[in-house]
Design a protein around this motif. Structure first.
Motif, short mmCIF file in Angstrom:
data_model
loop_
_atom_site.label_atom_id
_atom_site.label_comp_id
_atom_site.label_asym_id
_atom_site.label_seq_id
_atom_site.Cartn_x
_atom_site.Cartn_y
_atom_site.Cartn_z
N ALA A 8 0.85 -1.19 0.00
CA ALA A 8 0.00 0.00 0.00
C ALA A 8 0.89 1.24 0.00
N VAL A 9 0.37 2.33 -0.53
CA VAL A 9 1.11 3.59 -0.60
C VAL A 9 0.41 4.62 0.26
N GLN A 10 1.19 5.29 1.12
CA GLN A 10 0.66 6.34 1.98
C GLN A 10 1.49 7.60 1.77
N VAL A 11 0.91 8.75 2.08
CA VAL A 11 1.59 10.03 1.93
C VAL A 11 2.14 10.47 3.28
N ILE A 12 3.40 10.91 3.30
CA ILE A 12 4.02 11.44 4.52
C ILE A 12 3.65 12.91 4.62
N LYS A 13 3.11 13.30 5.76
CA LYS A 13 2.75 14.70 5.98
C LYS A 13 3.38 15.27 7.24
N GLU A 14 3.97 14.41 8.06
CA GLU A 14 4.50 14.85 9.35
C GLU A 14 5.94 15.32 9.20
N ASN A 15 6.23 16.50 9.73
CA ASN A 15 7.54 17.11 9.63
C ASN A 15 8.63 16.24 10.25
N ARG A 16 8.32 15.54 11.34
CA ARG A 16 9.34 14.73 12.02
C ARG A 16 9.84 13.60 11.13
N ILE A 17 8.98 13.04 10.28
CA ILE A 17 9.40 11.97 9.38
C ILE A 17 10.30 12.54 8.28
N PHE A 18 9.95 13.73 7.76
CA PHE A 18 10.82 14.39 6.79
C PHE A 18 12.20 14.63 7.40
N ARG A 19 12.23 15.18 8.60
CA ARG A 19 13.51 15.49 9.26
C ARG A 19 14.32 14.23 9.51
N ARG A 20 13.65 13.15 9.91
CA ARG A 20 14.36 11.89 10.16
C ARG A 20 15.00 11.37 8.88
N LEU A 21 14.28 11.45 7.76
CA LEU A 21 14.85 10.99 6.49
C LEU A 21 16.01 11.87 6.05
N TYR A 22 15.89 13.18 6.24
CA TYR A 22 16.98 14.08 5.87
C TYR A 22 18.24 13.77 6.68
N SER A 23 18.07 13.45 7.95
CA SER A 23 19.25 13.26 8.80
C SER A 23 19.79 11.82 8.77
N LYS A 24 18.91 10.82 8.72
CA LYS A 24 19.36 9.44 8.85
C LYS A 24 19.19 8.60 7.59
N GLY A 25 18.46 9.10 6.61
CA GLY A 25 18.19 8.32 5.42
C GLY A 25 19.34 8.36 4.42
N ARG A 26 19.34 7.40 3.51
CA ARG A 26 20.31 7.41 2.41
C ARG A 26 19.74 8.27 1.29
N PHE A 27 20.61 8.89 0.49
CA PHE A 27 20.09 9.76 -0.55
C PHE A 27 20.89 9.65 -1.83
N GLN A 28 20.26 10.04 -2.91
CA GLN A 28 20.86 10.16 -4.24
C GLN A 28 20.45 11.52 -4.78
N ALA A 29 21.42 12.27 -5.32
CA ALA A 29 21.13 13.59 -5.86
C ALA A 29 21.29 13.58 -7.38
N HIS A 30 20.48 14.35 -8.05
CA HIS A 30 20.50 14.53 -9.50
C HIS A 30 20.03 15.95 -9.77
N PRO A 31 20.41 16.56 -10.90
CA PRO A 31 19.94 17.92 -11.17
C PRO A 31 18.42 18.07 -11.23
N LEU A 32 17.68 16.98 -11.45
CA LEU A 32 16.23 17.06 -11.49
C LEU A 32 15.56 16.73 -10.17
N VAL A 34 16.19 15.01 -5.88
CA VAL A 34 16.95 14.39 -4.79
C VAL A 34 16.00 13.42 -4.11
N THR A 35 16.48 12.20 -3.86
CA THR A 35 15.65 11.15 -3.27
C THR A 35 16.28 10.68 -1.97
N TYR A 36 15.51 10.66 -0.89
CA TYR A 36 15.93 10.13 0.40
C TYR A 36 15.11 8.89 0.69
#
Length: 137
Positions: A8-32, A34-36
């Motif tokens: 199932a697919v759900q939408v993240i709306k909580e700021n704490r989950i965004f912050r957790r992904l920014y700080s602890k998640g893995r990421f890939q950057a591209h000019p178009l 950025v994915t965490y």
């Protein structure tokens, strides 16, 4: 959003989950785009989209989010459940078609989640092998 494939697919709306992904998640950057990503315990795919004011006015930010959302809708079938994903729009995201963003997104998700690793390994093996030469007798 309804179920896609198995997970199932759900939408993240909580700021704490965004912050957790920014700080602890893995990421890939591209000019178009950025994915965490980070694993979750729920067995569902949760995704969020972020577009800062650097992207442009509200119309441009909304277009960037629409393009990313449409690309994810097509790419979500290739991901197994159990991932939190955040996509961050870049300034070029506004000016490209959804297909370009989808291609980048699929490539990034395959690298980050490890899914599709067998296919990539098989493709790289095919590239490394040289075709056999016919020997003249």
């Amino acid at each position: 959003m309804p179920e896609v494939g198995v997970a199932a697919v759900q939408v993240i709306k909580e700021n704490r989950i965004f912050r957790r992904l920014y700080s602890k998640g893995r990421f890939q950057a591209h000019p178009l785009l950025v994915t965490y990503v980070q694993r979750n315990r729920e067995g569902t795919i949760r995704y969020g989209i972020s577009a800062s004011k650097r992207i442009g006015c509200a119309v441009e930010r909304n277009r960037a989010k629409r393009v990313i959302r449409a690309a994810f809708r097509e790419a979500a079938g290739e991901i197994s459940g159990g991932w939190d994903i955040v996509f961050v729009a870049r300034s070029r995201t506004v000016h490209v078609k959804m297909n370009e963003v989808r291609d980048v997104m699929v490539r990034q998700l395959a690298l980050l989640t490890g899914e599709g690793a067998r296919e990539r390994a098989a493709q790289s093996r095919k590239k490394k092998t040289m075709p056999e030469r016919k020997r003249e007798s």
